[in-house]
Design a protein around this motif. Structure first.
Motif, mmCIF file in Angstrom:
data_model
loop_
_atom_site.group_PDB
_atom_site.id
_atom_site.type_symbol
_atom_site.label_atom_id
_atom_site.label_comp_id
_atom_site.label_asym_id
_atom_site.label_seq_id
_atom_site.Cartn_x
_atom_site.Cartn_y
_atom_site.Cartn_z
ATOM 1 N N PRO A 347 -30.878 15.121 -5.925
ATOM 2 C CA PRO A 347 -29.451 15.443 -5.869
ATOM 3 C C PRO A 347 -29.225 16.904 -5.471
ATOM 4 O O PRO A 347 -30.161 17.713 -5.484
ATOM 5 N N ILE A 348 -28.009 17.242 -5.134
ATOM 6 C CA ILE A 348 -27.675 18.638 -4.887
ATOM 7 C C ILE A 348 -27.750 19.401 -6.204
ATOM 8 O O ILE A 348 -27.801 18.805 -7.282
ATOM 9 N N ARG A 349 -27.775 20.735 -6.134
ATOM 10 C CA ARG A 349 -27.835 21.549 -7.358
ATOM 11 C C ARG A 349 -26.649 21.226 -8.261
ATOM 12 O O ARG A 349 -25.496 21.203 -7.823
ATOM 13 N N GLY A 350 -26.939 20.947 -9.539
ATOM 14 C CA GLY A 350 -25.890 20.592 -10.481
ATOM 15 C C GLY A 350 -25.397 19.173 -10.333
ATOM 16 O O GLY A 350 -24.424 18.781 -10.996
ATOM 17 N N GLY A 351 -26.039 18.356 -9.502
ATOM 18 C CA GLY A 351 -25.591 16.990 -9.257
ATOM 19 C C GLY A 351 -26.177 15.990 -10.237
ATOM 20 O O GLY A 351 -26.938 16.329 -11.147
ATOM 21 N N THR A 352 -25.826 14.723 -10.036
ATOM 22 C CA THR A 352 -26.319 13.640 -10.887
ATOM 23 C C THR A 352 -27.247 12.735 -10.096
ATOM 24 O O THR A 352 -27.224 12.699 -8.861
ATOM 25 N N SER A 353 -28.071 11.989 -10.820
ATOM 26 C CA SER A 353 -28.964 11.017 -10.222
ATOM 27 C C SER A 353 -29.078 9.836 -11.171
ATOM 28 O O SER A 353 -29.092 10.013 -12.398
ATOM 29 N N SER A 354 -29.142 8.630 -10.633
ATOM 30 C CA SER A 354 -29.238 7.436 -11.471
ATOM 31 C C SER A 354 -30.125 6.406 -10.804
ATOM 32 O O SER A 354 -30.414 6.478 -9.601
ATOM 33 N N GLY A 355 -30.581 5.437 -11.585
ATOM 34 C CA GLY A 355 -31.438 4.399 -11.036
ATOM 35 C C GLY A 355 -31.495 3.189 -11.941
ATOM 36 O O GLY A 355 -31.209 3.271 -13.144
ATOM 37 N N ILE A 356 -31.846 2.058 -11.351
ATOM 38 C CA ILE A 356 -32.036 0.825 -12.112
ATOM 39 C C ILE A 356 -33.236 0.094 -11.525
ATOM 40 O O ILE A 356 -33.468 0.135 -10.311
ATOM 41 N N ASP A 357 -34.027 -0.528 -12.387
ATOM 42 C CA ASP A 357 -35.165 -1.294 -11.890
ATOM 43 C C ASP A 357 -35.285 -2.628 -12.613
ATOM 44 O O ASP A 357 -34.764 -2.814 -13.724
ATOM 45 N N ILE A 358 -35.961 -3.574 -11.968
ATOM 46 C CA ILE A 358 -36.291 -4.875 -12.535
ATOM 47 C C ILE A 358 -37.732 -5.148 -12.163
ATOM 48 O O ILE A 358 -38.102 -5.064 -10.981
ATOM 49 N N GLY A 359 -38.583 -5.445 -13.169
ATOM 50 C CA GLY A 359 -39.994 -5.550 -12.865
ATOM 51 C C GLY A 359 -40.761 -6.551 -13.687
ATOM 52 O O GLY A 359 -40.219 -7.186 -14.615
ATOM 53 N N ILE A 360 -42.044 -6.681 -13.365
ATOM 54 C CA ILE A 360 -42.986 -7.571 -14.038
ATOM 55 C C ILE A 360 -44.227 -6.769 -14.403
ATOM 56 O O ILE A 360 -44.724 -5.967 -13.604
ATOM 57 N N ARG A 361 -44.737 -6.985 -15.614
ATOM 58 C CA ARG A 361 -45.977 -6.334 -16.050
ATOM 59 C C ARG A 361 -46.946 -7.377 -16.569
ATOM 60 O O ARG A 361 -46.573 -8.248 -17.353
ATOM 61 N N HIS A 362 -48.198 -7.294 -16.132
ATOM 62 C CA HIS A 362 -49.252 -8.188 -16.618
ATOM 63 C C HIS A 362 -50.462 -7.351 -17.007
ATOM 64 O O HIS A 362 -50.924 -6.503 -16.247
ATOM 65 N N ALA A 363 -50.967 -7.582 -18.210
ATOM 66 C CA ALA A 363 -52.140 -6.863 -18.716
ATOM 67 C C ALA A 363 -53.317 -7.840 -18.832
ATOM 68 O O ALA A 363 -53.130 -9.029 -19.095
#
Length: 364
Positions: A347-363
């Motif tokens: 983001p620009i200085r002093g700006g905001t940032s956001s995100g969303i994810d959808i995932g799968i995990r296998h161990a």
């Protein structure tokens, strides 16, 4: 007949030896579809590795030596299964030792001797005491996916150190242990002697804590030598309590250099605090965290991050998950919502940032 008897004798001896030792193959494969947005920057959608747990491939071995003593080793490589590449390593705990070459056991690669009475001694590349405090008291497990804790100031030893000698007290080998526990580590930069930066990359750190069933607490402190910045210091204090309806974690820390650093806006201190929790829900749980970080630069910059998610266990080995996070910068800061190579748009200085994810995990 004689050859058959010799073969059977050798097989019996091998079986007896293998009964006293073991080697385990293990790992995690985690991938997500992530969408990022940031003030003043184009949006981005990516397929990423490690949205809930860092993807890895490892080998772990142990041999019982008798009377409670044992020898062991661990080799663990970090994986980016979205591209098939591996985690970079560092040979000397300094920028000059950074490596992004082929396959490497960059997460862990050590050999150890230990006993139930005396504890465990490790030699090789391993996690630092300071990392374990950040990991233990962050609901999103530091540095993993969108929810990871926001910190400022970095050195090669924030997470791991190469050329290290480490010790864990009896009954402890990771981040939360029963009763009083401790860990110390000393790592070498291995520079040429006599130079002005001959001690660069040298790390000394320790961690003390107590695990009491439903609650635990720990403090850590570590120093990495760096002539240009007059050293790098990492300190943190954390604790957790399990209320059954939720496990609540508190964390305070500070990353500091001896001299102001241009990359940190001319500041040299970045204290932070976080409140986070795991809330059990059905076959899964909700991780949630709020982090506040400040920096003593000319503008008194700061950043606040909120993250919430849901992890649903399909089995003991497989889970699906989603995470949403948003970070608000102030002053000269322009932190993205994620970190590392998959940080997303800046983001620009002093700006905001956001995100969303959808995932799968296998161990495995």
């Amino acid at each position: 007949m004689r050859h058959s008897i010799l073969f059977l004798s050798a097989l019996a001896a091998a079986s007896a030896a293998s009964a006293q030792s073991s080697v385990t193959l293990y790992g995690v494969v985690d991938a997500s579809v992530s969408s990022y947005h940031a003030t003043g920057a184009p949006s981005r959608t990516q397929v990423l590795a490690g949205g809930n747990q860092s993807s890895r491939l490892g080998f772990r071995g142990r041999e019982d030596l008798g009377d409670g003593a044992y020898a062991s080793f661990e080799l663990e490589a970090g994986l980016f299964n979205d591209t098939g590449t591996t985690l970079a390593t560092n040979t000397n705990n300094q920028p000059s030792g950074a490596s992004a070459g082929g396959f490497s056991f960059a997460r862990k690669s050590f050999v150890a001797l230990g006993s139930k009475r005396l504890g465990e001694l490790r030699l090789g590349r391993d996690y630092t005491p300071g990392f374990w405090n950040l990991f233990a008291y962050d609901a999103f497990r530091t540095g993993v996916g969108l929810g990871g804790i926001t910190t400022q100031g970095s050195t090669s030893t924030v997470f791991r150190a190469s050329n290290s000698m480490g010790y864990f007290t009896p009954g402890c080998s990771a981040f939360v242990c029963p009763g009083f526990f401790g860990q110390v580590a000393y790592a070498l930069g291995e520079n040429a002697p006599g130079a002005a930066n001959s001690k660069d990359g040298r790390y000394v750190g320790g961690r003390l804590g107590y695990g009491g069933g439903k609650w635990d607490v720990a403090v850590s402190h570590g120093v990495t030598k760096n002539a240009a910045a007059d050293g790098y210091t990492q300190t943190s204090v954390g604790g957790s309590y399990n209320f059954d309806v939720a496990k609540v974690m508190l964390l305070w820390g500070q990353h500091k250099t001896g001299l102001p650093v241009a990359a940190l806006g001319g500041g040299n201190k970045a204290p932070f605090w976080q409140v986070s929790a795991w809330v059990p829900v059905g076959a899964g749980y909700i991780p949630v965290a709020f982090t506040r970080m400040t920096r003593n630069d000319a503008l008194g910059s700061s950043a606040s991050k909120f993250a919430v998610g849901y992890v649903h266990n399909l089995s003991k080995r497989t889970a699906v998950y989603t995470t949403y996070a948003r970070i608000k910068n102030n002053g000269s800061l322009q932190l993205p919502v994620n970190s590392g190579a998959d940080a997303g748009p800046i983001p620009i200085r002093g700006g905001t940032s956001s995100g969303i994810d959808i995932g799968i995990r296998h161990a495995f």
